[in-house]
Design a protein around this motif. Sequence first.
Motif, short mmCIF file in Angstrom:
data_model
loop_
_atom_site.label_atom_id
_atom_site.label_comp_id
_atom_site.label_asym_id
_atom_site.label_seq_id
_atom_site.Cartn_x
_atom_site.Cartn_y
_atom_site.Cartn_z
N ARG A 1 -15.49 1.43 -0.29
CA ARG A 1 -14.16 1.05 0.19
C ARG A 1 -14.31 0.04 1.32
O ARG A 1 -15.36 -0.02 1.98
N THR B 1 -9.58 4.83 -0.87
CA THR B 1 -9.88 3.42 -0.58
C THR B 1 -8.92 2.82 0.46
O THR B 1 -9.32 1.92 1.21
N ALA B 2 -7.68 3.30 0.52
CA ALA B 2 -6.71 2.73 1.46
C ALA B 2 -6.64 3.47 2.79
O ALA B 2 -5.88 3.06 3.67
N THR C 1 2.14 8.61 3.36
CA THR C 1 2.67 7.32 3.85
C THR C 1 3.24 7.42 5.26
O THR C 1 3.86 6.45 5.73
N VAL D 1 -6.67 5.78 -4.68
CA VAL D 1 -5.89 4.99 -3.72
C VAL D 1 -5.93 5.63 -2.33
O VAL D 1 -6.04 4.93 -1.32
N THR E 1 1.28 6.45 -7.25
CA THR E 1 0.23 7.36 -7.76
C THR E 1 0.62 8.82 -7.59
O THR E 1 0.27 9.67 -8.43
N LEU F 1 0.82 -1.21 0.00
CA LEU F 1 0.00 0.00 0.00
C LEU F 1 0.86 1.26 0.00
O LEU F 1 0.53 2.26 -0.66
N MET G 1 2.14 1.71 -3.49
CA MET G 1 1.07 2.14 -4.39
C MET G 1 0.76 3.63 -4.21
O MET G 1 0.52 4.36 -5.18
N ARG G 2 0.78 4.08 -2.96
CA ARG G 2 0.53 5.50 -2.72
C ARG G 2 1.62 6.36 -3.36
O ARG G 2 1.33 7.36 -4.03
N PRO H 1 -5.93 8.40 -10.12
CA PRO H 1 -5.37 7.24 -9.40
C PRO H 1 -4.91 7.60 -7.99
O PRO H 1 -5.09 6.80 -7.05
N MET H 2 -4.34 8.79 -7.81
CA MET H 2 -3.88 9.19 -6.48
C MET H 2 -5.05 9.36 -5.51
O MET H 2 -5.00 8.88 -4.37
#
Length: 275
Positions: free
Chosen positions: A214, A149-150, A194, A146, A107, A100, A103-104, A142-143
């Motif tokens: 989510r 949802t995360a 993050t 993510v 994006t 995760l 991925m952050r 996309p940013m």
Amino acid sequence: MASFSRFPIVLHPQLRRALPRNAQRDLRGQLFTRLKSQQAFRPPKNETVPPKAPEPNATSPASSTGPSTTPAQHARTTIRRGPPERILIYSSGAGKTVFLGAMRLTTVFIFGFACVLVAPGFDSATYSEAIVPAIIIGGALPMLFVAYTAAPFVNFVHLALPVYARRSREQAIEYAKNLPPTATLYLNTMRFTTMPRHTEVQLGDLVRERTLFRPVAFRNTKPKPVPWWTGTAPQEFYTAEQSSSGPNSPAFYPEVWEHVYRRIQSNKPPAQNSK
């Protein structure tokens, strides 16, 4: 003077032979007697003198029947040997957390690449005026997706133990299996950058929650106020029913989270409690 001159006479062979036999015999006997007396008071070479045992002192604690400790010292020693003040009861796993986080960051780089490199290349008269905002929005989608949802994803959950539950691991597990509503949990989530975020909640304020947009497992009905520069406090959280293998530490209690998770799922919302 006669006694002082005996030893040179005995040691010197010529002077010893000049004496009569009776005098030579008397000097040898005196010398032999003196040597024997000196060896009698000299300890053998291989023999070691045992150390003297210390005398018991009435004022020292060692002379008593047991160690004299106060109840406060005994409690501190017992707690120090037991679990810490906060124990880890849930871990999502290093693989999910790293995935995760990566991925952050990916994006964020995509959004920066679209704004800094791609969009300026289409800012000319040959292209439509709407293409530059479309590139920026397409790089931001996309940013934002993510990040939204995360956001509820929980990395770690810590449980605060009272003093009486920190005496041993067994007492800590027994307390965790029968938590009161006022038990304090510390939920570790991930910010947009993050960076970790710690949220303090009480077990009685967590209720079951499900959403379509989510993954959410429960939410906090009484969020605490936070400073304005830190953003809004998270209210929805997601965890699995069982903890994954976390760090190899004596302060990690993965078997406890299953009981805590069932307790959270059985809590009723405040609207149903008022009825």
